[in-house]
Design an enzyme around this catalytic site. Sequence first.
Site, PDB file in Angstrom:
ATOM      1  N   THR A   1      45.149  35.559  32.066  1.00  0.00           N
ATOM      2  CA  THR A   1      44.433  36.997  32.018  1.00  0.00           C
ATOM      3  C   THR A   1      44.665  37.617  33.308  1.00  0.00           C
ATOM      4  OG1 THR A   1      42.237  38.083  31.821  1.00  0.00           O
ATOM      5  CG2 THR A   1      42.342  35.719  32.448  1.00  0.00           C
TER       6      THR A   1
ATOM      7  N   SER B   1      34.165  37.026  36.533  1.00  0.00           N
ATOM      8  CA  SER B   1      33.435  36.229  35.776  1.00  0.00           C
ATOM      9  C   SER B   1      33.919  34.695  36.013  1.00  0.00           C
ATOM     10  CB  SER B   1      33.549  36.779  34.247  1.00  0.00           C
ATOM     11  OG  SER B   1      34.394  36.100  33.635  1.00  0.00           O
TER      12      SER B   1
ATOM     13  N   TYR C   1      34.141  33.024  33.234  1.00  0.00           N
ATOM     14  CA  TYR C   1      35.386  32.816  32.468  1.00  0.00           C
ATOM     15  C   TYR C   1      36.539  33.160  33.021  1.00  0.00           C
ATOM     16  CZ  TYR C   1      39.252  34.712  29.589  1.00  0.00           C
ATOM     17  OH  TYR C   1      40.237  35.160  29.132  1.00  0.00           O
ATOM     18  N   HIS C   2      36.856  34.439  33.750  1.00  0.00           N
ATOM     19  CA  HIS C   2      38.071  34.628  34.349  1.00  0.00           C
ATOM     20  C   HIS C   2      38.441  33.592  35.326  1.00  0.00           C
ATOM     21  CE1 HIS C   2      37.365  38.659  32.659  1.00  0.00           C
ATOM     22  NE2 HIS C   2      38.531  38.667  32.390  1.00  0.00           N
TER      23      HIS C   2
ATOM     24  N   LYS D   1      40.135  30.578  34.132  1.00  0.00           N
ATOM     25  CA  LYS D   1      41.795  30.804  33.996  1.00  0.00           C
ATOM     26  C   LYS D   1      42.364  30.598  35.350  1.00  0.00           C
ATOM     27  CE  LYS D   1      41.757  32.258  29.732  1.00  0.00           C
ATOM     28  NZ  LYS D   1      42.533  31.656  28.704  1.00  0.00           N
TER      29      LYS D   1
ATOM     30  N   GLN E   1      47.225  38.334  30.194  1.00  0.00           N
ATOM     31  CA  GLN E   1      47.240  38.971  29.234  1.00  0.00           C
ATOM     32  C   GLN E   1      45.969  40.036  29.677  1.00  0.00           C
ATOM     33  OE1 GLN E   1      47.596  38.506  24.683  1.00  0.00           O
ATOM     34  NE2 GLN E   1      45.780  37.774  25.460  1.00  0.00           N
TER      35      GLN E   1
ATOM     36  N   VAL F   1      30.312  53.941  27.874  1.00  0.00           N
ATOM     37  CA  VAL F   1      30.984  53.792  29.099  1.00  0.00           C
ATOM     38  C   VAL F   1      30.212  53.167  30.064  1.00  0.00           C
ATOM     39  CG1 VAL F   1      32.012  55.243  30.857  1.00  0.00           C
ATOM     40  CG2 VAL F   1      32.495  55.680  28.626  1.00  0.00           C
TER      41      VAL F   1
ATOM     42  N   ARG G   1      27.902  45.131  34.645  1.00  0.00           N
ATOM     43  CA  ARG G   1      28.870  44.249  35.160  1.00  0.00           C
ATOM     44  C   ARG G   1      29.111  44.422  36.762  1.00  0.00           C
ATOM     45  NH1 ARG G   1      33.961  43.077  30.989  1.00  0.00           N
ATOM     46  NH2 ARG G   1      32.683  43.158  29.187  1.00  0.00           N
TER      47      ARG G   1
END
Length: 396
Positions: A159, A194, A196-197, A200, A223, A269, A341
């Site tokens: 990612t 994060s 998750y990231h 990766k 990606q 947003v 975030r």
Amino acid sequence: MNILILGGDGYLGWPTAMRFSQQGHSVTVVDNYFRRHSCDDLDTGMLYPVPNLVERAKLWHELTGLEIKVKIGDLCDKQVLDGVFSEARFSGYEWAIEPNFSGVPDTVVHYAEQPSAPLSVSNYYYADKTLINNLQVTNNLIWAVKEYSPQTHIIKLGTMGEYGTPNIDIEEGWLDVEHKGRTQKFLYPRQASSVYHTTKIMDTDLLWFAVRTWDLKVTDLMQGPVYGIETEESAIDPRLNTLFNYDEIFGTIVNRFITQAVVGYPLTVYGKGGQTRGYLNIKDTLQCVEMSAKSPAQQGELRIFNQIMETFSVNELAELTQKVGNQMGLDVEIKPIENPRKELEEHYYNPTYQGLVDIGVEPHYLTDDVMRSMFEVVMKHRENIRKDVIFKGIKW
Ligand code: USQ
């Protein structure tokens, strides 16, 4: 080619399976329904119901005469992968529903990960689940390839979020560093935002170790957020459409904004909206994976491509959604809200993304027409859209 797709029931996995099958390759998909079960557990809603993987494969066969082999199993269990690679039969394993699998895969496409950044920071349980699942599947894959088939090409989905938003240009995976008169090429510095990231990044480190040590061949596709619903193959029958989330946990921004516009929910947003990312159409994910499989990495190579086609800020995406939505007779409102975030809302962003074009990918861009056709599909399912799942406010 023999193609093995890990995570073949997901947003990207199923369309990828249809694409390779349509092109005459022998395709096997493995999935444990993590995404579907999580959607149920977390009550996220989906734009339309999607048949399960076995039913989809059956439908695909009825419509095209082609076969996609399905195995339902948890890839955190190494024996599931061993079974696929070694053709071993494990009596009592319910996943072994296809007895005729033949040959080790030429290419494995690895999507089998918990893909949601918000979910990965929502609480300890999901942070832990994300770490364990994502790293264990990657480790199992490395060892299965090393033990059974070192010539198999691994295509791993990375990612762009691994790089974060540095104040210098982002290269494709690598950076030449000069230090005290000497030079060395390193993985580009990574700083994810994060859990998750971060998994990766750890995946990349594991694979880079395996490439250096055991000469595996790996392509890492960095990606950006993907948007879109339809692909060439799903045009055969809408029941083949991929699953579509629009909620805060599994929905990505463009899919979310269009859904919000359709039900009159002001576009969410986050913060100042200057957050800039690289985006791509789901059709281009398929092209990128396909082209990477056709021109594989070399044995002992970790090849990295930045898999994006263009960049947008959140504000630009909101304005585009509003413009197209209003042209279609909707009354689209944009409403900045406090950013849940921890991320920079104004920053430099200049990534390179030439490698995939160089191997033959022809980009689709997010034009008004592309957005309009997404609006049309979402509008057909307007009655299924639940406003209560659009924003729950998962905080970092
Ligand atoms: N955003 C909003 N409003 C929303 C949703 C998102 O302003 O309602 C903003 C976010 O704050 C972020 C940007 O839009 O700055 C992108 O958010 P996203 O939810 O579309 O994407 P993200 O959480 O980064 O993750 C998604 C996929 C993940 C993939 C990643 C690529 O879920 O699997 O790896 O995109 S990337 O972002 O390049 O790391």
